[in-house]
Scaffold this motif. Structure first.
Motif, PDB file in Angstrom:
ATOM      1  N   VAL A   1       0.861  -1.179  -0.212  1.00 54.80           N
ATOM      2  CA  VAL A   1      -0.186   0.038  -0.131  1.00 54.80           C
ATOM      3  C   VAL A   1       0.764   1.318   0.097  1.00 54.80           C
ATOM      4  O   VAL A   1       0.387   2.389  -0.404  1.00 54.80           O
ATOM      5  N   LEU A   2       2.193   1.093   0.454  1.00 56.31           N
ATOM      6  CA  LEU A   2       2.761   2.560   0.768  1.00 56.31           C
ATOM      7  C   LEU A   2       4.031   2.402  -0.266  1.00 56.31           C
ATOM      8  O   LEU A   2       4.237   3.267  -1.186  1.00 56.31           O
ATOM      9  N   TYR A   3       5.155   1.431   0.260  1.00 59.33           N
ATOM     10  CA  TYR A   3       6.349   1.492  -0.401  1.00 59.33           C
ATOM     11  C   TYR A   3       6.339   1.551  -1.876  1.00 59.33           C
ATOM     12  O   TYR A   3       6.758   2.536  -2.633  1.00 59.33           O
ATOM     13  N   ASN A   4       5.877   0.433  -2.393  1.00 58.30           N
ATOM     14  CA  ASN A   4       6.008   0.347  -3.955  1.00 58.30           C
ATOM     15  C   ASN A   4       5.089   1.395  -4.798  1.00 58.30           C
ATOM     16  O   ASN A   4       5.577   2.048  -5.593  1.00 58.30           O
ATOM     17  N   SER A   5       4.100   1.895  -4.098  1.00 62.40           N
ATOM     18  CA  SER A   5       3.369   2.846  -4.873  1.00 62.40           C
ATOM     19  C   SER A   5       3.900   4.299  -4.550  1.00 62.40           C
ATOM     20  O   SER A   5       3.795   5.015  -5.831  1.00 62.40           O
TER      21      SER A   5
END
Length: 586
Positions: free
Chosen positions: A28-32
């Motif tokens: 939800v956070l890092y990749n996006s």
């Protein structure tokens, strides 16, 4: 599978809760956010909008995971193992086994041919990767000391992400919503009646042969382009924008193979060549720069900066076309899912014309088209005239001829239909031609304004493209199309636009067969007294040496971020359309 050494207990193992935290952090956070921080302008939303979207997704996913955590211990174990497996799968395909697909350029994967021609061995290897990750999941799950590993992983990801955040201040943009022209619109577009003016427009992905075809279909263009000289045999420096721009700004010294191993990244090379060009402008010009690609400019005494997005709301109101709200804020999350997916799933998430999981594709293409069209369409309105000021040098990089294509055969922006009837795709030769024609019509509209205000004669106009498109819609001979020595997907992009009008030129439109390159633009400016320092080029010394065309063998992303990206360079000694003219340059 069963592990005889590991016996589940009835007591919940709180350490496995860490899997949920890592799952949320990675997916939800890092990749996006890493995708967003890489190029916020292409995503087209503010960081605050993305944060709000991420918060909503985080709450939804966290709620689902909390419900899962309250399951019975037996079911929870299976879910824990599955989450751990997905985390490992994501990390493996996102980093270790990631396909080099390049950047997301106007919603399109830059190197989508890799998906279309993916080796069959990849599909055979997917099951092997799955088996290896299942075994690794089993090993990690039965260990008591996995918490430090995942804690360390989370810290590393957050630390890495933090390095991307400071670059945002010059990269984010949004469309103004006040429905009025920017305050300095007329001030920044003041054309001089007393001095000379220069209009320099780069039409991204415009096929160089289209001008001939447009003239044949509508002879009126000959009168519209009176005073111009058209060079149909113009070689693009490279098949990609990023590696083409340095030589467009700086001439032959900035050809890709000459910049190789210079300790500069591709982005640094673009910045250096751009700065060099504007340093060379003679003092009799004021400069206005609109939408330069791969540059994030700060305020400067050398030039005024324009952002075409600032003109969209006014254009929309003037033309009674409501502003479109595209779902770009979800794009980073979908790209993150795509990157983390196994090879066999990638074509299911992405197809040649649109993201299958990405909603409102027609609205998105309309929005992109309007953003590129509005500024050019408004130039006759926002331009003004000064009687005794120095001349204006106006630079604009325009993406109307670039995919996705949102113009139909009648010159209208698409609504809920594809550009070409019978082709359910936004990327094809007819659609590219319709958009190229629309771009030229808008340029002609501005030329008419220059003529009506009697400043056409003292205005130089330079119209070029960085490269052509890949739709086999050029002037290549049959022998060239049938050859297998040069990658046709690459060589098809080699024919660029080169259409120029000098000061006080009044002759009929001329078509010349001289063999030019887009790297000759600098010497054209030198010949006409626009820049101070002499550089090699056709217009400076009538050089008859070969022209050079360099293919970057890795993605534009790597070219922009690294030095010494591998190249394949060709020397072209004759017409572009003849295979005998091409020879690989060592």
């Amino acid at each position: 599978y069963k592990d005889r050494k590991y016996k589940p207990t009835t007591k919940r193992d709180k350490r496995h809760f860490l899997y949920y935290v890592v799952f949320l952090s990675v997916f939800v956070l890092y990749n996006s956010f890493l995708i967003y921080f890489s190029d916020p302008v292409s995503i087209g939303v503010l960081l605050s909008e993305l944060l709000f979207t991420a918060l909503k997704l985080f709450i939804v996913v966290a709620g689902i995971l909390f419900c899962i955590y309250k399951l019975s211990q037996k079911k929870l174990e299976l879910i824990n193992k599955l989450l751990l497996f997905i985390i490992l799968l994501s990390l493996s395909y996102n980093y270790l086994l990631r396909l080099d697909l390049g950047i997301i350029d106007v919603l399109t994967i830059q190197n989508q041919d890799i998906l279309q021609n993916m080796p069959f061995i990849f599909y055979l290897l997917d099951p092997l990767v799955f088996v290896c990750l299942i075994i690794l999941t089993k090993i990690l799950y039965t260990k008591k000391n996995t918490a430090p590993f995942f804690a360390f992983l989370s810290i590393v990801l957050i630390f890495h992400l933090s390095f991307k955040i400071p670059t945002l201040q010059n990269k984010t943009s949004s469309i103004a919503q006040d429905f009025v022209l920017p305050q300095n619109a007329s001030l920044n577009h003041r054309f001089s009646r007393a001095g000379n003016n220069v209009v320099f427009i780069v039409a991204d992905m415009f096929n160089g042969n289209y001008i001939n075809r447009l003239i044949e279909e509508s002879p009126k263009y000959k009168e519209d382009l009176r005073g111009f000289v058209y060079y149909p045999d113009c070689l693009s420096v490279s098949p990609s924008t990023a590696s083409s721009l340095p030589a467009i700004y700086g001439g032959y010294d900035y050809l890709p193979h000459k910049l190789h191993n210079n300790q500069l990244t591709g982005r640094d090379e673009i910045q250096k060549s751009f700065s060099f060009f504007f340093d060379q402008l003679t003092p009799q010009y004021r400069s206005t720069i609109s939408d330069p690609e791969y540059l994030y400019l700060e305020s400067s005494t050398r030039y005024n900066i324009e952002n075409s997005a600032d003109y969209v709301s006014y254009w929309s109101k003037k033309n009674a076309i409501p502003l479109l709200k595209a779902n770009y804020k979800f794009l980073p999350f979908i790209v993150a899912l795509f990157n983390a997916s196994p090879w066999f799933l990638k074509n299911s998430i992405y197809d040649d014309s649109s993201w299958l999981l990405y909603a409102n594709i027609f609205s998105n293409v309309r929005k992109t088209t309007i953003e590129e069209l509005a500024y050019l369409d408004l130039l006759p309105e926002i331009a003004s005239i000064t009687e005794n000021d120095t001349g204006l040098f106006l630079f604009h990089h325009n993406l109307i001829p670039h995919v996705y294509y949102g113009i139909d055969k009648h010159g209208n922006i698409i609504d809920s239909n594809y550009p070409e009837e019978g082709i359910k795709d936004f990327m094809n030769a007819p659609a590219a031609y319709y958009s190229a024609k629309k771009w030229l019509d808008l340029v002609v509209q501005f030329i008419d304004w220059l003529k009506e205000n009697e400043i056409y004669d003292n205005t130089m106009i330079v119209l070029i493209s960085d490269h052509g498109n890949s739709f086999y819609d050029d002037d290549a001979s049959e022998s060239f199309l049938s050859q297998d020595r040069i990658d046709p997907k690459v060589s098809r992009r080699c024919q660029a636009l080169f259409l120029v009008k000098s000061f006080n030129a009044k002759e009929d439109l001329q078509i010349k067969s001289d063999l030019l390159s887009t790297a000759d633009i600098y010497s054209y400016f030198y010949k006409n007294g626009i820049v101070k320092e002499a550089k090699d080029g056709f217009f400076y010394n009538q050089d008859t040496s070969p022209r050079y065309f360099s293919q970057v063998l890795e993605t534009s992303t790597r070219y922009l971020e690294q030095d010494s990206t591998p190249l394949r360079t060709y020397a072209i000694s004759g017409p572009l359309s003849e295979v005998e003219s091409w020879e690989e340059y060592k």
